[in-house]
Design an enzyme around this catalytic site. Structure first.
Site, short mmCIF file in Angstrom:
data_model
loop_
_atom_site.label_atom_id
_atom_site.label_comp_id
_atom_site.label_asym_id
_atom_site.label_seq_id
_atom_site.Cartn_x
_atom_site.Cartn_y
_atom_site.Cartn_z
N ALA A 24 34.94 15.91 -33.42
CA ALA A 24 35.37 16.21 -32.05
C ALA A 24 36.16 14.98 -31.58
CB ALA A 24 34.18 16.51 -31.17
N VAL A 87 28.07 13.43 -33.18
CA VAL A 87 27.87 14.82 -32.76
C VAL A 87 27.10 14.85 -31.45
CG1 VAL A 87 27.94 15.70 -35.11
CG2 VAL A 87 25.73 15.09 -34.10
N LYS A 88 27.01 16.03 -30.90
CA LYS A 88 26.28 16.24 -29.65
C LYS A 88 24.85 15.70 -29.81
CE LYS A 88 25.06 20.13 -26.80
NZ LYS A 88 24.85 21.55 -26.90
N ALA A 89 24.38 15.00 -28.80
CA ALA A 89 23.03 14.42 -28.88
C ALA A 89 21.97 15.53 -28.85
CB ALA A 89 22.82 13.47 -27.70
N ASN A 115 25.51 9.79 -27.65
CA ASN A 115 24.71 9.31 -26.51
C ASN A 115 23.28 9.84 -26.61
OD1 ASN A 115 26.61 7.77 -25.20
ND2 ASN A 115 27.42 9.49 -24.01
N SER A 141 31.48 3.20 -26.28
CA SER A 141 32.08 3.52 -24.99
C SER A 141 33.58 3.30 -25.02
CB SER A 141 31.48 2.65 -23.88
OG SER A 141 32.17 2.93 -22.67
N LYS A 196 23.48 1.19 -23.87
CA LYS A 196 24.57 2.14 -23.57
C LYS A 196 24.18 3.04 -22.40
CE LYS A 196 28.37 4.58 -24.05
NZ LYS A 196 28.26 5.97 -23.86
N HIS A 199 24.70 1.08 -19.36
CA HIS A 199 26.16 1.03 -19.16
C HIS A 199 26.61 2.29 -18.41
CE1 HIS A 199 30.11 2.56 -20.39
NE2 HIS A 199 30.52 1.29 -20.44
N ASN A 200 26.14 3.45 -18.87
CA ASN A 200 26.56 4.70 -18.24
C ASN A 200 26.01 4.81 -16.82
OD1 ASN A 200 27.56 5.14 -20.79
ND2 ASN A 200 27.06 7.30 -20.78
N GLU A 203 28.18 2.85 -14.78
CA GLU A 203 29.44 3.62 -14.67
C GLU A 203 29.33 4.68 -13.56
OE1 GLU A 203 30.91 5.12 -18.54
OE2 GLU A 203 31.12 7.06 -17.55
N ARG A 301 26.05 13.21 -7.22
CA ARG A 301 26.62 14.29 -8.05
C ARG A 301 25.83 15.59 -7.83
NH1 ARG A 301 28.95 12.03 -13.83
NH2 ARG A 301 29.69 10.04 -13.05
N ARG A 459 -2.37 2.61 3.07
CA ARG A 459 -3.06 3.03 1.84
C ARG A 459 -4.55 2.69 1.91
NH1 ARG A 459 -1.72 0.66 -2.85
NH2 ARG A 459 -2.10 2.57 -4.03
N TYR A 494 -4.85 -0.35 -9.18
CA TYR A 494 -3.93 -0.34 -10.31
C TYR A 494 -2.58 0.08 -9.76
CZ TYR A 494 -5.17 4.63 -10.07
OH TYR A 494 -5.40 5.90 -9.64
P1 NBP Z 1 30.73 16.63 -28.47
O1 NBP Z 1 29.66 15.94 -27.72
O2 NBP Z 1 31.48 17.72 -27.82
O3 NBP Z 1 30.12 17.17 -29.85
C1 NBP Z 1 30.94 17.86 -30.76
C2 NBP Z 1 30.42 17.70 -32.18
O4 NBP Z 1 29.04 18.08 -32.26
C3 NBP Z 1 31.18 18.60 -33.15
O5 NBP Z 1 31.27 17.95 -34.38
C4 NBP Z 1 30.27 19.81 -33.21
O6 NBP Z 1 30.44 20.54 -34.38
C5 NBP Z 1 28.93 19.14 -33.22
N1 NBP Z 1 27.83 20.05 -32.89
C6 NBP Z 1 27.55 20.73 -31.76
BR1 NBP Z 1 28.56 20.69 -30.22
N2 NBP Z 1 26.45 21.47 -31.83
C7 NBP Z 1 26.01 21.27 -33.08
C8 NBP Z 1 24.89 21.77 -33.78
N3 NBP Z 1 24.01 22.58 -33.21
N4 NBP Z 1 24.71 21.35 -35.06
C9 NBP Z 1 25.59 20.51 -35.64
N5 NBP Z 1 26.68 20.01 -35.01
C10 NBP Z 1 26.88 20.38 -33.76
O7 NBP Z 1 31.81 15.58 -29.05
P2 NBP Z 1 32.31 14.19 -28.49
O8 NBP Z 1 32.76 14.29 -27.08
O9 NBP Z 1 33.26 13.68 -29.52
O10 NBP Z 1 31.01 13.27 -28.50
C11 NBP Z 1 30.27 12.96 -29.66
C12 NBP Z 1 29.09 12.11 -29.23
O11 NBP Z 1 29.58 10.89 -28.63
C13 NBP Z 1 28.20 12.76 -28.17
O12 NBP Z 1 26.87 12.35 -28.35
C14 NBP Z 1 28.73 12.20 -26.87
O13 NBP Z 1 27.77 12.21 -25.84
C15 NBP Z 1 29.11 10.79 -27.29
N6 NBP Z 1 30.17 10.16 -26.49
C16 NBP Z 1 31.21 10.90 -26.01
C17 NBP Z 1 32.21 10.26 -25.27
C18 NBP Z 1 33.40 11.03 -24.73
O14 NBP Z 1 34.17 10.41 -23.96
N7 NBP Z 1 33.60 12.28 -25.11
C19 NBP Z 1 32.14 8.88 -25.06
C20 NBP Z 1 31.07 8.17 -25.60
C21 NBP Z 1 30.10 8.81 -26.32
P3 NBP Z 1 31.37 21.87 -34.36
O15 NBP Z 1 32.77 21.37 -34.45
O16 NBP Z 1 30.93 22.62 -35.54
O17 NBP Z 1 31.11 22.59 -33.06
#
Ligand code: NBP
Length: 496
Positions: A24, A87-89, A115, A141, A196, A199-200, A203, A301, A459, A494
Site C-alpha cells: 500500500a 500492513v494494517k495493524a 501502527n 512517520s 510512535k 508521537h501521534n 500530532e 475529533r 472523599r 490505595y
Molecule cells: P493500510 O493501512 O491501508 O494497509 C494496507 C495493507 O494491508 C495492504 O498490503 C493490504 O493488503 C493489507 N491488508 C489489509 Br488492509 N487487510 C489485510 C488482511 N486481513 N490480511 C492481510 N493483509 C491485509 O496501508 P498503509 O497506509 O500503507 O499503512 C501500512 C501501515 O503503516 C499501517 O499499520 C498504518 O497504520 C501505518 N502507517 C501509515 C501511514 C500513512 O500515512 N498511511 C503513516 C505511518 C504509518 P491488500 O492489498 O491485499 O488489501
C-alpha cells in the site's frame, strides 16, 4: 488471509537484503526508498496481483524482486532474514506472523512497521523469542512522501536485531542538517511503537491547536482562507516553523476546482481517526499522566463527528452577544503566541507521559534522542524539537519540559497573549479545547497548592478515604468523623 497458490520459484537465490510485505502507500514507498539506497528488496502483498503491478510499474528497473508466495519471499532473503510488515495493524499482522513463523529460523528478524499497539508488540516479541526469532516493532512517520524520501523511524524490540537492521534503517531515514539520521534504537519490547504512539498523540494535539488558531482567525478576525494562508506562511518563518504549519498554509491557499472557492471551505467539518491518539490518551490515563491537551484533541475529533447533532443544536443553543474583535494585526500576533505556548505545553505532556510510562515498563528512553528522531521526516517535525533536544542534552533527567530555561522564557513572554486569546475565544463563543487545556496544564503544573485538599476532604467525608495533613509527614493518613454519625474505621488507602 489468502494467497494465490503460485509455487515458489525454485531457482530464486537468497539475494535480497530485506523482504517487505504490504504494497500500500507506506510499503511501496519504503521499498523504493530502500532500493534507491542500494538495497535489494523482496516484495510481497496479500493480493498478489499488486506485486507484478508494482514490479512492472514504479519498481521497474530497480533492485526490487517480486515474490508470489511467502515461501518464495523467505527463500529470496539473505541470512539472518529480515522481513518487514507494512500492513494494517491488528489481525493482518497477527496472521502474517502465524504464516511466517514456520518459514523462519532462529536469529531471523521480523519487523512490524505499521501502527501496532505497543502491548501487542511486547507480547509478540516475547512469544517469538520462544522460537529464537527476533522481533522489532517500529514506528514509521512521515506519510507517503516521508516513506519515499526519508521517514522518521523509531525501532524497538529485541536488542540483538538492531545491529542487523541499523544499516538499512539509518540509510533510508530522514537526516537533519548535520547529517544525523532520524532513526535510532528506542528500547526493548513495545518501546518503539509506544514512542510512535506518543508521537501521534502529540500530532493530534498539534493539528487541533492549529485548527483552533484557524478558527479564531476565521470567526473572530474575519480572515478568508487565502488571508489565513498568508498568516500561516509568515508564522512558518519564525519560531512556529514546522511541517504542519507549512502544509496548513498550502491547504488554506488551495482553490477547489469545482466551485472556485477555497477548498478548505467546501470540506465537511468532521474529522476521522485511526485510533493512535486514543491509544495515547488511554495510555496516559493508565500511567496517571495528565496528557490533557492530547486527550482534548481526541475529544475534539469525536465532537466534530457529531455533525448532525451540532447542526440541530446550533439552531437552539444561544451563544454570546456579538462583540467587537481586536484589530487584525493584534489578533494575529496574539493567536501566534497562544499557539506557540500551547504547543510547548502539549509537547511537555507527551514527554512527561513517556517518562512516566518508561518508569513503569522498565525502559530507559533517551528523550534527547527521541526529539532528534522527530526533527526530520515525521509529521510533527518542527524547529521546537531542536530546543527540546537541547533541553534534554543540558539535563537528561529534566522532569518536565516546562522547566527548561528556554521554555520558561518563551512562556513568560507569551503567557499574557495566551490568556487573552483564551478569554477572547470564550467571549466570542469559539471553542478552543486544546488551547485552554494547555493553559490549564501550565497553570496546574505551576500551582504549589491546588484545590485537591477539598477533593480529599470530600472523599474522607463520604467514604472514609483518609487524608494527609499539611503539618504532618507524607504517608501519614488521618480520618475525621465529619458528621459525628460515622465510626472511626477508615477505608484502605490505595491509588486507583
Ligand atoms: P493500510 O493501512 O491501508 O494497509 C494496507 C495493507 O494491508 C495492504 O498490503 C493490504 O493488503 C493489507 N491488508 C489489509 Br488492509 N487487510 C489485510 C488482511 N486481513 N490480511 C492481510 N493483509 C491485509 O496501508 P498503509 O497506509 O500503507 O499503512 C501500512 C501501515 O503503516 C499501517 O499499520 C498504518 O497504520 C501505518 N502507517 C501509515 C501511514 C500513512 O500515512 N498511511 C503513516 C505511518 C504509518 P491488500 O492489498 O491485499 O488489501
Amino acid at each position: 488471509m489468502t494467497t494465490l497458490p503460485i509455487p515458489a520459484d525454485p531457482t530464486a537465490l537468497p539475494q535480497a537484503d530485506i523482504g517487505v510485505i504490504g504494497l500500500a502507500v507506506m510499503g511501496e514507498n519504503l521499498i523504493l526508498n530502500m532500493a534507491n539506497h542500494g538495497f535489494t528488496v523482496a516484495a510481497f502483498n496479500r493480493t498478489v496481483s499488486k506485486v507484478s503491478h508494482f514490479t512492472e510499474g514504479r519498481a521497474r528497473g530497480l533492485s526490487i524482486i517480486g515474490a508470489n508466495t511467502l515461501e518464495e519471499l523467505v527463500g529470496l532473503l539473505r541470512r539472518p532474514r529480515k522481513v518487514m510488515l507494512m500492513v494494517k495493524a491488528g489481525r493482518p499482522v497477527e496472521e502474517f506472523i502465524e504464516h511466517l513463523r514456520p518459514l523462519l529460523e532462529p536469529g531471523d528478524i521480523l519487523i512490524d512497521g505499521g501502527n501496532s499497539h505497543p502491548s501487542d508488540t511486547q507480547r509478540r516479541m516475547q512469544d517469538l523469542a520462544k522460537d529464537g526469532l527476533l522481533y522489532v516493532g517500529t514506528g514509521v512517520s512521515g506519510g507517503e512522501e516521508g516513506a519515499l524520501t526519508g521517514p522518521s523511524i523509531m525501532p524497538g524490540g529485541s536488542p540483538a536485531a538492531w545491529p542487523e537492521i541499523r544499516p538499512i534503517f539509518q540509510a533510508i531515514a530522514a537526516k537533519v542538517a548535520d547529517g544525523t539520521p532520524c532513526c535510532d534504537w528506542v528500547g526493548e519490547g513495545g518501546a518503539g511503537h509506544f514512542v510512535k504512539t506518543v508521537h501521534n498523540g502529540i500530532e493530534y494535539a498539534d493539528m487541533q491547536m492549529i485548527a483552533e488558531a484557524y478558527h479564531l482567525l476565521r470567526d473572530v478576525g474575519g480572515l478568508s482562507a487565502p488571508e489565513a494562508a498568508d498568516v500561516f506562511r509568515e508564522w512558518n518563518a519564525g519560531e512556529l516553523d514546522s511541517y504542519l504549519i507549512e502544509i496548513t498554509a498550502d491547504i488554506l491557499g488551495k482553490t477547489d476546482d469545482v466551485t472556485g472557492q477555497p477548498l478548505v471551505d467546501v470540506i465537511l467539518d468532521t474529522a476521522g481517526q485511526k485510533g493512535t491518539g486514543k491509544w495515547t490518551s488511554v495510555g496516559a490515563l493508565d500511567a496517571g499522566a495528565p496528557a490533557m491537551t492530547i486527550t482534548q484533541a481526541v475529544y475534539a475529533r469525536y465532537m466534530s463527528a457529531l455533525k448532525t447533532e451540532r447542526v440541530a443544536a446550533s439552531a437552539v443553543l444561544p451563544g454570546p452577544a456579538a462583540r467587537p474583535a481586536p484589530d487584525r494585526a493584534t489578533l494575529v500576533e496574539q493567536v501566534r503566541r497562544a499557539l506557540y505556548a500551547s504547543k510547548i505545553a502539549a509537547y511537555a505532556q507527551g514527554f512527561q507521559l513517556m517518562r512516566m510510562t518508561a518508569q513503569e515498563s522498565g525502559w530507559t528512553l533517551d528523550y534527547g534522542s527521541i526529539a532528534r528522531m522527530w526533527r526530520g521526516g515525521c509529521i510533527i517535525r518542527a524547529a521546537l524539537l531542536g530546543t527540546i533536544s537541547d533541553a534534554f542534552a543540558a539535563q537528561a533527567e529534566l522532569p518536565n519540559l516546562l522547566l527548561s530555561p528556554p521554555f520558561v522564557a518563551a512562556i513568560s513572554e507569551h503567557q499574557q497573549a495566551w490568556r487573552e486569546v483564551i478569554a477572547l475565544a470564550a467571549l466570542h463563543g469559539v471553542p478552543v479545547p486544546a488551547f485552554s487545556s494547555a493553559l490549564a496544564y501550565y497553570d496546574s503544573y505551576r500551582a504549589a497548592r491546588l484545590p485537591a485538599n477539598l477533593l480529599q476532604a470530600q472523599r474522607d467525608y463520604f467514604g472514609a478515604h483518609t487524608y494527609e495533613r499539611t503539618d504532618g509527614p507524607r504517608g501519614e493518613f488521618h480520618h475525621t468523623n465529619w458528621t459525628g454519625r460515622g465510626g472511626e474505621t477508615a477505608s484502605t488507602t490505595y491509588n486507583a
